[in-house]
Design a protein around this motif. Structure first.
Motif, PDB file in Angstrom:
ATOM      1  N   ASP A   1     -43.844  29.173  44.552  1.00 53.92           N
ATOM      2  CA  ASP A   1     -42.386  29.177  44.449  1.00 53.92           C
ATOM      3  C   ASP A   1     -41.677  29.067  45.792  1.00 53.92           C
ATOM      4  O   ASP A   1     -40.440  28.960  45.834  1.00 53.92           O
ATOM      5  N   LEU A   2     -42.416  29.108  46.890  1.00 56.57           N
ATOM      6  CA  LEU A   2     -41.782  28.975  48.194  1.00 56.57           C
ATOM      7  C   LEU A   2     -41.226  27.559  48.356  1.00 56.57           C
ATOM      8  O   LEU A   2     -41.842  26.576  47.936  1.00 56.57           O
ATOM      9  N   ASN A   3     -40.066  27.469  48.986  1.00 54.94           N
ATOM     10  CA  ASN A   3     -39.464  26.167  49.289  1.00 54.94           C
ATOM     11  C   ASN A   3     -39.873  25.767  50.706  1.00 54.94           C
ATOM     12  O   ASN A   3     -39.456  26.404  51.684  1.00 54.94           O
ATOM     13  N   VAL A   4     -40.693  24.731  50.795  1.00 55.62           N
ATOM     14  CA  VAL A   4     -41.268  24.308  52.073  1.00 55.62           C
ATOM     15  C   VAL A   4     -40.950  22.842  52.305  1.00 55.62           C
ATOM     16  O   VAL A   4     -41.141  22.008  51.413  1.00 55.62           O
ATOM     17  N   VAL A   5     -40.477  22.522  53.499  1.00 47.97           N
ATOM     18  CA  VAL A   5     -40.175  21.126  53.844  1.00 47.97           C
ATOM     19  C   VAL A   5     -40.871  20.759  55.151  1.00 47.97           C
ATOM     20  O   VAL A   5     -40.964  21.587  56.069  1.00 47.97           O
ATOM     21  N   VAL A   6     -41.392  19.532  55.210  1.00 47.38           N
ATOM     22  CA  VAL A   6     -42.007  18.999  56.430  1.00 47.38           C
ATOM     23  C   VAL A   6     -41.205  17.780  56.867  1.00 47.38           C
ATOM     24  O   VAL A   6     -40.973  16.853  56.075  1.00 47.38           O
ATOM     25  N   LEU A   7     -40.787  17.775  58.118  1.00 48.44           N
ATOM     26  CA  LEU A   7     -39.997  16.680  58.684  1.00 48.44           C
ATOM     27  C   LEU A   7     -40.849  15.932  59.698  1.00 48.44           C
ATOM     28  O   LEU A   7     -41.409  16.543  60.620  1.00 48.44           O
ATOM     29  N   GLU A   8     -40.962  14.615  59.528  1.00 49.93           N
ATOM     30  CA  GLU A   8     -41.834  13.797  60.363  1.00 49.93           C
ATOM     31  C   GLU A   8     -41.033  12.659  60.984  1.00 49.93           C
ATOM     32  O   GLU A   8     -40.354  11.917  60.283  1.00 49.93           O
TER      33      GLU A   8
ATOM     34  N   GLU B   1     -50.698  14.010  50.808  1.00 49.53           N
ATOM     35  CA  GLU B   1     -50.812  13.887  49.348  1.00 49.53           C
ATOM     36  C   GLU B   1     -51.145  15.233  48.717  1.00 49.53           C
ATOM     37  O   GLU B   1     -50.601  15.581  47.657  1.00 49.53           O
ATOM     38  N   GLN B   2     -52.035  15.989  49.349  1.00 45.09           N
ATOM     39  CA  GLN B   2     -52.380  17.317  48.824  1.00 45.09           C
ATOM     40  C   GLN B   2     -51.165  18.246  48.871  1.00 45.09           C
ATOM     41  O   GLN B   2     -50.925  19.020  47.944  1.00 45.09           O
ATOM     42  N   ALA B   3     -50.400  18.160  49.956  1.00 42.01           N
ATOM     43  CA  ALA B   3     -49.217  19.007  50.099  1.00 42.01           C
ATOM     44  C   ALA B   3     -48.160  18.667  49.052  1.00 42.01           C
ATOM     45  O   ALA B   3     -47.578  19.553  48.414  1.00 42.01           O
ATOM     46  N   GLU B   4     -47.924  17.379  48.859  1.00 41.29           N
ATOM     47  CA  GLU B   4     -46.908  16.973  47.883  1.00 41.29           C
ATOM     48  C   GLU B   4     -47.321  17.341  46.465  1.00 41.29           C
ATOM     49  O   GLU B   4     -46.467  17.698  45.629  1.00 41.29           O
ATOM     50  N   ALA B   5     -48.610  17.298  46.184  1.00 42.10           N
ATOM     51  CA  ALA B   5     -49.089  17.695  44.860  1.00 42.10           C
ATOM     52  C   ALA B   5     -48.821  19.171  44.592  1.00 42.10           C
ATOM     53  O   ALA B   5     -48.685  19.587  43.429  1.00 42.10           O
ATOM     54  N   LEU B   6     -48.729  19.959  45.668  1.00 41.81           N
ATOM     55  CA  LEU B   6     -48.426  21.390  45.537  1.00 41.81           C
ATOM     56  C   LEU B   6     -46.926  21.672  45.505  1.00 41.81           C
ATOM     57  O   LEU B   6     -46.520  22.821  45.312  1.00 41.81           O
ATOM     58  N   GLY B   7     -46.111  20.633  45.751  1.00 42.86           N
ATOM     59  CA  GLY B   7     -44.663  20.810  45.705  1.00 42.86           C
ATOM     60  C   GLY B   7     -43.977  20.852  47.045  1.00 42.86           C
ATOM     61  O   GLY B   7     -42.777  21.149  47.124  1.00 42.86           O
ATOM     62  N   VAL B   8     -44.704  20.531  48.113  1.00 43.45           N
ATOM     63  CA  VAL B   8     -44.077  20.468  49.435  1.00 43.45           C
ATOM     64  C   VAL B   8     -43.202  19.219  49.516  1.00 43.45           C
ATOM     65  O   VAL B   8     -43.601  18.139  49.065  1.00 43.45           O
ATOM     66  N   GLU B   9     -42.011  19.352  50.074  1.00 42.93           N
ATOM     67  CA  GLU B   9     -41.152  18.197  50.328  1.00 42.93           C
ATOM     68  C   GLU B   9     -41.478  17.648  51.712  1.00 42.93           C
ATOM     69  O   GLU B   9     -41.479  18.396  52.693  1.00 42.93           O
ATOM     70  N   ILE B  10     -41.779  16.357  51.794  1.00 42.47           N
ATOM     71  CA  ILE B  10     -42.093  15.717  53.068  1.00 42.47           C
ATOM     72  C   ILE B  10     -41.126  14.567  53.275  1.00 42.47           C
ATOM     73  O   ILE B  10     -41.002  13.678  52.427  1.00 42.47           O
ATOM     74  N   PHE B  11     -40.432  14.594  54.408  1.00 40.23           N
ATOM     75  CA  PHE B  11     -39.463  13.549  54.738  1.00 40.23           C
ATOM     76  C   PHE B  11     -39.887  12.843  56.018  1.00 40.23           C
ATOM     77  O   PHE B  11     -39.653  13.350  57.118  1.00 40.23           O
TER      78      PHE B  11
END
Length: 549
Positions: A35-42, A124-134
């Motif tokens: 349930d944590l809201n996690v975002v990765v900015l690249e 891909e593994q992170a996004e499958a878990l619900g991580v937002e990657i931009f």
């Protein structure tokens, strides 16, 4: 710019940089609490676009993070089958036997990989878990809270005027706020530099040391290809001019990674690291391997080499530094990706514990403790004297005494204590009048190439109307100080030909910055003897576009 109004988005954890450390942190956070809201900015155009590493990967970090990585299709396809070490002379070579080397130097159980592709898979593994990657989102500013804590970042600023001001077509970006912000920008990240300076995190530590790593991918004659072979060399062509060495890794599809590392504490400002790399490929052993092949990619990046004694404090209110933002490379092993992954995992676990306890924006001291006393600290502690010994006493001493020290530390002994590094790499640069210029052979276009030709194989692109992301603190210093005193070293230490001194008859020299060529290696920020160049992020998506580095 505090007076700019921006939209804000709230997250539990904001992560800057989709490298192995940042993605590991994102994955671990969602493993611990979906349930944590996690975002990765690249800042790269896609995940992996700015990733450049050797790389022989020790899978210990993946084992800890995703134990079933093989079943999930991680791109670790080429196990190391053979380790070779050579001392090179100009025309010959001497094989260094494997048996006297400490166990940590063995690559048994490791894999030759493209870290760019590993990071794409991790995303891909992170996004499958619900991580937002931009991707394509450069983080250009930090946002501070009312109590001086790091509250978030500004990302996605586009269309600045050439002078850096906001114009009618400027997109001001947005603020992304987090209860914690993780900086995993890689070596010498601009936001990490700001945090280290603001909170005095390097106080009492040895200066960070660096190397410049340059790498080409070659497709070679199938009859010469030996999949799984790892070769390292030292000696020629650098000799006494600088520390460093090479790597040649045979991966799949008849490709080899050919790389060269120059330690940036060299004294002679006439040294031209890129041309040392090109000259290396003309050694008979290397030339024979590459003959009939073709280069398909090129890139460069700085490497943190200071080790255990150079790691700054890695936490401040609301923020943690991960991976190469701290400097976690094991220099004799030429490996840091495993430690980057472990650092991301440790930071995530510390942040999760803090959030579960109702804390936010404090210092994640548990993360710092884990890095220094856990697997990462133990890995770096054993080899902490190799780099300073090489710098102060030369290659032979580092091979003999350094090897003995690594063996002793394997058994928990510390006969040499902890050696210091002394000067920073910028301070190590000597005055040009004290050294002879170095004559480099002209590239032949077959084995060796000029910089601009090679930069085209990094697929680098910068939108040209934006302000240069390479900032001079004083515009006069390059011509008034660096040119007469140090023979203009920026024209040589940059592996992409960004800097040049243009001299027209009857006129003063002019310093030109071709920022469009920049491959984001950060060498200028590190090695400039006047510390007059500040590397900042260009707009998102710009820079190299590495395919399989």
């Amino acid at each position: 710019m505090a007076d700019i109004e921006r939209e804000a988005m709230e997250y539990d954890v904001v992560i800057v940089g989709a490298g192995p450390a940042g993605l590991s942190a994102a994955i671990r956070l969602k493993q611990l609490d979906a349930d944590l809201n996690v975002v990765v900015l690249e800042k790269g155009s896609e995940v992996g676009a700015h990733i450049l590493s050797g790389a022989v990967l020790d899978p210990v970090g993946l084992d800890a993070l995703i134990p079933d990585w093989k079943e999930k299709g991680a791109p670790l396809n080429v196990p190391v089958r053979e380790d070779n070490f050579y001392m090179l002379g100009e025309a010959g070579k001497l094989r260094v036997p494997n048996f006297p080397m400490p166990p940590l130097m063995s690559n048994h159980g490791n894999y030759i990989v493209s870290m760019g592709n590993v990071c794409r898979w991790m995303a891909e593994q992170a996004e499958a878990l619900g991580v937002e990657i931009f991707p394509g989102m450069s983080c250009s500013e930090l946002v501070y809270g009312d109590n001086g804590e790091v509250k978030g970042v500004v990302a996605g600023v586009f269309g600045l005027e050439p002078d850096g001001s906001y114009g009618p077509n400027t997109e001001p970006g947005m603020e992304l706020h987090g209860k914690y912000v993780f900086l995993s920008e890689g070596v010498r990240g601009s936001l990490s530099k700001e945090v280290i300076a603001k909170y005095d995190l390097a106080k009492g530590k040895e200066p960070q040391k660096y190397g410049l790593g340059m790498k080409e991918i070659w497709e070679i004659d199938p009859e010469k290809h030996r999949e799984g072979t790892v070769t390292h060399t030292m000696g020629w062509p650098l000799g006494k001019n600088a520390g460093g060495g090479s790597f040649i890794y045979h991966l799949e599809n008849n490709q080899v990674y050919v790389g060269f590392v120059v330690h940036l504490n060299y004294e002679n400002p006439h040294l031209f690291p890129y041309m040392e790399f090109q000259r290396f490929k003309h050694h008979p052993m290397v030339a024979e391997l590459l003959k009939g092949g073709k280069r398909v990619a090129y890139g460069a990046r700085a490497i943190s080499e200071g080790g255990f004694q150079s790691m700054p404090k890695m936490v401040a209110p609301g923020v943690a530094l991960l991976g190469c933002s701290v400097g976690m490379v094991n220099v004799p092993r030429i490996k840091g990706n495993h430690n980057a992954m472990l650092s991301g995992k440790a930071a995530a676990e510390a942040a999760h514990a803090a959030l579960k306890a109702g804390r936010a924006s404090d210092e994640l001291s548990d993360y710092e403790t884990e890095v220094r006393t856990g697997a990462i600290g133990k890995d770096l502690w054993k080899v902490r004297n190799v780099k300073p010994m090489w710098s102060k006493r030369g290659l032979l001493a580092s091979l003999t005494l350094g090897g003995m020290d690594m063996w002793a530390n394997t058994f928990g002994l510390s006969p040499l204590g902890t050696m210091g590094h002394g000067k920073s790499d910028a301070e190590a640069t000597g005055e040009a009048k004290k050294f002879k210029a170095i004559d480099y052979p002209k590239p032949d276009g077959k084995l060796s190439f000029d910089r601009l030709t090679n930069v085209a194989f990094s697929f680098t692109n910068h939108e040209e109307s934006q302000p240069a992301h390479l900032k001079l603190k004083d515009d006069s210093v390059p011509v008034s100080v660096n040119l007469p005193k140090y023979a203009g070293p920026s024209a040589r230490y940059c592996p992409a030909g960004v800097y040049e001194f243009v001299q027209e008859e009857g006129k003063d020299a002019k310093f030109v910055i071709n920022f469009q060529n920049c491959v984001h290696c950060k060498t200028c920020d590190i090695k400039d003897p006047s510390q007059n160049i500040n590397w900042t992020v260009p707009q998102g998506g710009d820079g190299p576009n590495y395919p399989n580095m």
